[in-house]
Each structure stands twice: as structure tokens, then as C-alpha cells.
Design an enzyme around this catalytic site. Structure first.
Site, PDB file in Angstrom:
ATOM      1  N   GLU A  29      33.919 -14.459  24.385  1.00 48.03           N
ATOM      2  CA  GLU A  29      32.979 -14.312  23.268  1.00 48.03           C
ATOM      3  C   GLU A  29      32.443 -15.696  22.910  1.00 48.03           C
ATOM      4  O   GLU A  29      33.197 -16.593  22.555  1.00 48.03           O
ATOM      5  CB  GLU A  29      33.691 -13.696  22.054  1.00 48.03           C
ATOM      6  CG  GLU A  29      34.230 -12.292  22.293  1.00 48.03           C
ATOM      7  CD  GLU A  29      33.139 -11.231  22.298  1.00 48.03           C
ATOM      8  OE1 GLU A  29      32.009 -11.533  21.826  1.00 48.03           O
ATOM      9  OE2 GLU A  29      33.408 -10.109  22.770  1.00 48.03           O
TER      10      GLU A  29
ATOM     11  N   HIS B 285      26.696  -5.728  27.231  1.00 49.76           N
ATOM     12  CA  HIS B 285      26.062  -5.326  25.969  1.00 49.76           C
ATOM     13  C   HIS B 285      24.679  -5.981  25.942  1.00 49.76           C
ATOM     14  O   HIS B 285      24.560  -7.212  25.957  1.00 49.76           O
ATOM     15  CB  HIS B 285      26.903  -5.765  24.767  1.00 49.76           C
ATOM     16  CG  HIS B 285      28.226  -5.065  24.695  1.00 49.76           C
ATOM     17  ND1 HIS B 285      29.392  -5.696  24.353  1.00 49.76           N
ATOM     18  CD2 HIS B 285      28.544  -3.767  24.935  1.00 49.76           C
ATOM     19  CE1 HIS B 285      30.388  -4.814  24.376  1.00 49.76           C
ATOM     20  NE2 HIS B 285      29.895  -3.634  24.732  1.00 49.76           N
TER      21      HIS B 285
ATOM     22  N   HIS C 111      30.121 -12.534  26.538  1.00 47.50           N
ATOM     23  CA  HIS C 111      29.612 -11.724  25.426  1.00 47.50           C
ATOM     24  C   HIS C 111      29.302 -12.610  24.223  1.00 47.50           C
ATOM     25  O   HIS C 111      29.667 -13.786  24.189  1.00 47.50           O
ATOM     26  CB  HIS C 111      30.681 -10.705  24.989  1.00 47.50           C
ATOM     27  CG  HIS C 111      30.923  -9.617  25.978  1.00 47.50           C
ATOM     28  ND1 HIS C 111      30.503  -8.329  25.788  1.00 47.50           N
ATOM     29  CD2 HIS C 111      31.538  -9.643  27.195  1.00 47.50           C
ATOM     30  CE1 HIS C 111      30.852  -7.580  26.828  1.00 47.50           C
ATOM     31  NE2 HIS C 111      31.484  -8.364  27.704  1.00 47.50           N
TER      32      HIS C 111
ATOM     33  N   GLU D 222      23.256  -9.096  23.740  1.00 43.45           N
ATOM     34  CA  GLU D 222      24.030 -10.336  23.657  1.00 43.45           C
ATOM     35  C   GLU D 222      23.375 -11.368  24.567  1.00 43.45           C
ATOM     36  O   GLU D 222      23.724 -11.530  25.746  1.00 43.45           O
ATOM     37  CB  GLU D 222      25.487 -10.044  24.002  1.00 43.45           C
ATOM     38  CG  GLU D 222      26.070  -9.055  22.978  1.00 43.45           C
ATOM     39  CD  GLU D 222      27.474  -8.590  23.277  1.00 43.45           C
ATOM     40  OE1 GLU D 222      27.986  -7.760  22.506  1.00 43.45           O
ATOM     41  OE2 GLU D 222      28.065  -9.048  24.273  1.00 43.45           O
TER      42      GLU D 222
HETATM   43 ZN   LIG Z   1      29.823  -7.625  23.957  1.00 48.54          ZN
END
Ligand SMILES: [Zn+2]
Length: 336
Positions: free
Chosen positions: A217, A58, A153, A61
Site C-alpha cells: 500500500e 483496483h 495498491h 489506485e
Molecule cells: Zn487496492
């Protein structure tokens, strides 16, 4: 040699293809830039580990991109020593350069063959996903090492738990306590056990190559320059210990919370609505019976005594995940 750091090089050459180039570090480690944002380190006498680290699947990020870039720079300038084999991937350079999550479609639904259905609608990201798959396959299949993949992420919304990891579905194989300790001692002290196959990059490495693989994350999305990387220092230290083959901290963690994924709520129609506050944080719990989402005539309610929401996003494309719910891990889960 790279004429600039890997992140700057990736942003500058986003959307291009380049020919591979290799060079050797003073300790004999062979460094190869395979393509834009795809870099491997092959020590002369590697330890047992084959490590893949990825960020920027992504594009916006940024904290994980800065974290990996720092590691790469340290390895190239000799501040860090690569003692295991390492592949570093910047997933989606076009989206990274534009500062957006995705250009045409969510790349983290394109792996394990998922890219094929996107070739007509999101060709740049689908082709890049295929290139990443090929790079991971070429790296892992060179030998039978101890395989790891941490796909890094940051989350769109605030979270009651700042750092957490998703453990891909292992098709009944036991979950690994040592991996939970590795993450928790790196400050990633919440882990979600997934119970379905999916099209994420971490599932791809787990399922296809038996890697210990996770979607990790590491906090909230922020633009370049606004990340406090010191908050990620414990995780960075664990990665460095793995790369340097110098015993990551695998002691019994002081804090570790493990959840089972209870529901995967898929958006089916344009009438999909979430029924809790727009700014509800990840891991906000709701009691049994609470209406979480409606989708035309369909209603998605809390089924367990209490379920907490993760990754709610009503703006995803039809057919994609719009919310997860999690419950405390059940006693039936196998660990080793
Ligand atoms: Zn992500």
C-alpha cells in the site's frame, strides 16, 4: 513496439483481447505484449530473479500504475536495463479506464481459484483474474528462478502509517527478514503478517509459486495527475535495483514496525455496522473491549490489550472482509 506508453495503451484497449506481439531491445532483451496490460521482459542473459510487478487490480489506485508505467517506459527507451526476468501486469483495465475501484466485484478476492464463484455475477473481472493467474503461472514456471511479486495498491482512507505491506500467510514457513529490509529501505516500513489463506493476488504467487510476494500500500487513492510520485522514489529505487540486478538496499532498516493480523472481521449481513468514526485513519488503536462492529446479533470487540484497525469498509459485499485489526508482532513468529 508499442505506439504509446503501456498505461495509455492499456486504458485505450481496456476490455479488448489482443494477439501477442514481441520485439527486441537494443541490448537483446525480448519484450512481449501478451495481452492488454500484460508485458514481459526477457533479457538475453537473465540474472536469477523472476519479478512480477502489478498495479491496477483496483482500477482507481493510480499512483502505482504511474509508477510501473514509468519503469516500463524507462526499460523500453533504454534509460533502465532489465537484467532479471520481469512481468508487468495492469490488473483491471476496465476499472482503470472508468476510474473506479471495481466494475462488478473486488478483483483482489478472485485469485487462487476465487474467480470461479464470480463467473456468473462479475464475469469480466473473473475472466481477467483467470488470465492474470495464467500469465503469472506461465512466467514463473518457465524456470526455477528467485521469485518475487509486489502487487501495488493505494488505500481508500487516510493512514497513520502512509506506506505498509501485507505479508501473505506462509503456512508456517518463516517470514523473510531480507524482504522486510527490502520494503523498509524503500519507505514501506510497516508490515502486517497475515495468518490465513486468502484470495489476493500476492497470496496466489506466494502460495502457488513460493514467491516472496506482498500486497504493498503506497499511500492514498487519488485521480491520475494528482499523485506525488517523488514520495515513492525510495520504493521505486528498490524496484529498479531489483530489475537491474544491482543489489537493492537490504541493510538493517532504521524504522520497521511489524504487526500480526489479529482479527479478520467479515460482514455477514446487511445489518453490519462499524462503531468508530467514518474518517478514522488506518492504524487507529482502540483499547480492549471497544465495540468495533456489530452484525445483527453478533458483536466484534477488541480482544487484545489494544488493537488497531486497518481497511475498515462497511460497504463490502456480504461474506467479505469489512475490517482487519492488528497487534504488535508476537514473540512466537518465525523469521529467517
Ligand atoms: Zn487496492
Amino acid at each position: 513496439m508499442l505506439e504509446m506508453d503501456l498505461l495509455s495503451h492499456t486504458l485505450r484497449h481496456a476490455g479488448e483481447r489482443i494477439s501477442p506481439k514481441s520485439w527486441t531491445l537494443s541490448d537483446g532483451t525480448r519484450v512481449t505484449l501478451h495481452d492488454v496490460g500484460i508485458l514481459s521482459f526477457e533479457p538475453a542473459k537473465p540474472g536469477p530473479g523472476d519479478i512480477v510487478l502489478s498495479a491496477g487490480v483496483h482500477g482507481n489506485e493510480t499512483a502505482p500504475q504511474e509508477l510501473l508505467n514509468g519503469l516500463v517506459t524507462g526499460l523500453i527507451n533504454g534509460a533502465l536495463r532489465c537484467q532479471n526476468r520481469l512481468l508487468v501486469l495492469f490488473g483491471n483495465p476496465l476499472a482503470m479506464a472508468e476510474g473506479v475501484r471495481e466494475v462488478e466485484a473486488n478483483m483482489n478476492r478472485m485469485f487462487s481459484g476465487g474467480h470461479r464463484q464470480y463467473l456468473s455475477t462479475a464475469s469480466a473481472e473473473a475472466e481477467r483474474a483467470a488470465l492474470l493467474e495464467n500469465s503469472v503461472e506461465a512466467f514463473f514456471t518457465q524456470r526455477q528462478g528467485s521469485r518475487y511479486h509486489y502487487d501495488l495498491h493505494t488505500a481508500i482512507r487516510a493512514s497513520k502509517r502512509e506506506r505498509f505491506a501485507i505479508y501473505p500467510f506462509r503456512h508456517g514457513k518463516p517470514w523473510r527478514r531480507a524482504q522486510l529490509a527490502f520494503l523498509a529501505n524503500g519507505g514501506v516500513d510497516t508490515v502486517l503478517l497475515s495468518h490465513d489463506p486468502t484470495h489476493t493476488l500476492s497470496y496466489f504467487s506466494s502460495d502457488r509459486f513460493g514467491a516472496d510476494a506482498f500486497t504493498v500500500e503506497l499511500g492514498k487513492v487519488r485521480p491520475f495527475g494528482q499523485n506525488d510520485l517523488e514520495r515513492l522514489a525510495p520504493f521505486r529505487d528498490q524496484l529498479i535495483a531489483l530489475i537491474e540486478d544491482s543489489s537493492p538496499n537490504l541493510s538493517e532498516p532504521e524504522t520497521l514496525t511489524v504487526f500480526d493480523v489479529a482479527q479478520v472481521i467479515i460482514k455477514e449481513t446487511e445489518d453490519f455496522r462499524l462503531h468508530f468514526a467514518d474518517d478514522a485513519a488506518n492504524f487507529t488503536p482502540y483499547p480492549r473491549g471497544t465495540l468495533l462492529a456489530s452484525d445483527g446479533v453478533a458483536a466484534h470487540r477488541v480482544k487484545a490489550e489494544e488493537e488497531a484497525i486497518v481497511f475498515p469498509n462497511a460497504k463490502v459485499a456480504n461474506g467479505q472482509r469489512a475490517c482487519l485489526t492488528v497487534v504488535p508482532v508476537g514473540a512466537d513468529q518465525p523469521f529467517e
